[in-house]
Design a protein around this motif. Structure first.
Motif, PDB file in Angstrom:
ATOM      1  N   LEU A  16      56.422   2.643  99.403  1.00 40.14           N
ATOM      2  CA  LEU A  16      56.672   3.682 100.405  1.00 40.14           C
ATOM      3  C   LEU A  16      57.646   4.727  99.882  1.00 40.14           C
ATOM      4  N   HIS A  17      58.651   4.277  99.133  1.00 40.28           N
ATOM      5  CA  HIS A  17      59.640   5.214  98.573  1.00 40.28           C
ATOM      6  C   HIS A  17      58.969   6.195  97.610  1.00 40.28           C
ATOM      7  N   VAL A  18      58.125   5.677  96.725  1.00 41.51           N
ATOM      8  CA  VAL A  18      57.454   6.534  95.740  1.00 41.51           C
ATOM      9  C   VAL A  18      56.545   7.534  96.444  1.00 41.51           C
ATOM     10  N   GLY A  54      59.441   1.522  90.335  1.00 41.36           N
ATOM     11  CA  GLY A  54      59.275   1.975  88.954  1.00 41.36           C
ATOM     12  C   GLY A  54      57.852   1.825  88.458  1.00 41.36           C
ATOM     13  N   ALA A  55      57.279   0.639  88.648  1.00 41.13           N
ATOM     14  CA  ALA A  55      55.942   0.370  88.125  1.00 41.13           C
ATOM     15  C   ALA A  55      54.867   1.156  88.872  1.00 41.13           C
ATOM     16  N   PHE A  56      55.000   1.249  90.192  1.00 41.79           N
ATOM     17  CA  PHE A  56      53.986   1.979  90.962  1.00 41.79           C
ATOM     18  C   PHE A  56      54.038   3.474  90.648  1.00 41.79           C
ATOM     19  N   GLY A  57      55.240   4.005  90.440  1.00 45.20           N
ATOM     20  CA  GLY A  57      55.362   5.407  90.075  1.00 45.20           C
ATOM     21  C   GLY A  57      54.694   5.708  88.744  1.00 45.20           C
ATOM     22  N   VAL A  58      54.914   4.826  87.773  1.00 42.43           N
ATOM     23  CA  VAL A  58      54.275   5.002  86.459  1.00 42.43           C
ATOM     24  C   VAL A  58      52.759   4.893  86.598  1.00 42.43           C
ATOM     25  N   TRP A  59      52.295   3.924  87.371  1.00 39.70           N
ATOM     26  CA  TRP A  59      50.857   3.753  87.572  1.00 39.70           C
ATOM     27  C   TRP A  59      50.257   4.975  88.242  1.00 39.70           C
TER      28      TRP A  59
END
Length: 339
Positions: A260-262, A233-238
């Motif tokens: 890796l998923h993002v 969640g956080a890496f996607g937003v970033w």
């Protein structure tokens, strides 16, 4: 005369069965009721009837292992070794999780003070808010993980040195813009600030400076927790508001799996477009797509060292505190490319 379960029940205003449920676990007891029972246990200095339980040496034969959470692969693998190696020492292990709540730590220490377990292995998130900030009346306790000040027995991996090595490894492979996922950021609402994350970011920054680079706060991705879901969640937003970095240093493998998923969901190739490194070398790291480069250490040796320290602490409560640092190494797999 030694206090009985009935004495504890009368003082706490509950039934003897409720006292037994608190002592033995396995049955849900309301938090306020549990607190009254634990206070009564401590006030009466209640000691279980060891002869009735067939135990030796005037001890319970049990220790408590408490982790911030039990859902991650790392926690499961570590707990497995504690259970296996404790059995060799004729101990059973009571597993619990604190959910990073200092109050839950206090409740666990209260149980140990009431002689319900022989000792504790704790993984506090931050010692400043932990019950371990004071050693007054502390039962035999070993801390796993890096905390300060070091006035209690500890076992840990040198996170600062490991992070320095990971960053140097990525720099040697031609990467310059390295995002760190799991970095502390007190200004961010809900960000998890831990001694471990602070040391890893310090090691990372030191490696950058050694290479003549200035650490960029914009490349730090704080997380509300260190789960795969939190990381995704956080890496996607970033990533929505930042250019793709050259590489990602994830502070755990669980975090790396979220990264890796993002990246896969967005069609970003690892390691062709961005490299990823994790930390812990859990079983799933070798089977990620691509297989994850990560920091590895011997969890069996980690648990063995903690149990050795706890055994020594039980035998001598006044001995000086000891610290054991478990060696680490970088395991190279397919998630890092040379630029």
């Amino acid at each position: 005369m030694r206090a009985t379960v009935r004495d504890v029940a009368a003082l706490a205003g509950v039934s003897p069965k409720t006292v037994s449920n608190v002592i033995n676990g396995g049955v849900v007891v309301r938090p306020d009721t549990r607190e009254r029972v634990e206070q009564a246990l401590e006030q009466l200095d209640y000691v279980p009837n060891l002869s009735a339980r067939g135990l030796r040496n005037g001890r319970s034969g049990a220790i408590a292992l408490t982790l911030p959470e039990m859902s991650s692969a790392y926690s499961a693998e570590l707990a497995r070794w504690f259970v296996e190696l404790a059995r060799d020492r004729d101990w059973v292990v009571q597993l619990d999780q604190t959910a990073a709540d200092p109050e839950r730590e206090r409740q666990l220490v209260s149980r140990a003070r009431a002689h319900l377990v022989d000792g504790l292995v704790l993984n506090p998130v931050s010692l400043s808010a932990s019950v371990l900030a004071s050693t007054v009346g502390l039962p035999p306790t070993v801390v796993i993980g890096e905390v300060e000040p070091e006035h209690v027995d500890q076992v840990h991996v040198d996170s600062s040195a490991a992070a320095h090595e990971v960053t140097t490894y990525l720099l040697d492979h031609g990467h310059r813009r390295i995002a760190v996922v799991g970095a502390p950021e007190p200004a961010a609402d809900g960000a998890q600030v831990t001694a471990t994350s602070e040391r890893r970011v310090n090691g990372h920054d030191a490696a950058l400076r050694d290479a003549g680079l200035t650490p960029d706060p914009a490349l730090r991705v704080p997380l509300p927790g260190w789960s795969t879901a939190d990381a995704a969640g956080a890496f996607g937003v970033w990533l929505d508001t930042h250019p793709l970095p050259d590489a990602v240093f994830a502070f755990t493998d669980s975090i790396a799996f979220g990264v890796l998923h993002v990246l896969a969901a967005r069609g970003i190739s690892v390691p062709d477009q961005v490299s990823v490194v994790g930390f812990d070398d859990v079983d799933g790291a070798a089977f990620a797509i691509p297989a994850l480069t990560t920091v590895s250490f011997d969890r069996r040796a980690f648990a063995d060292a903690a149990l050795d320290l706890l055994t020594a602490r039980i035998a001598d409560r006044d001995a000086p505190p000891s610290t054991v640092v478990i060696p680490h190494r970088i395991v190279e797999r397919a998630s890092v490319a040379r630029r």
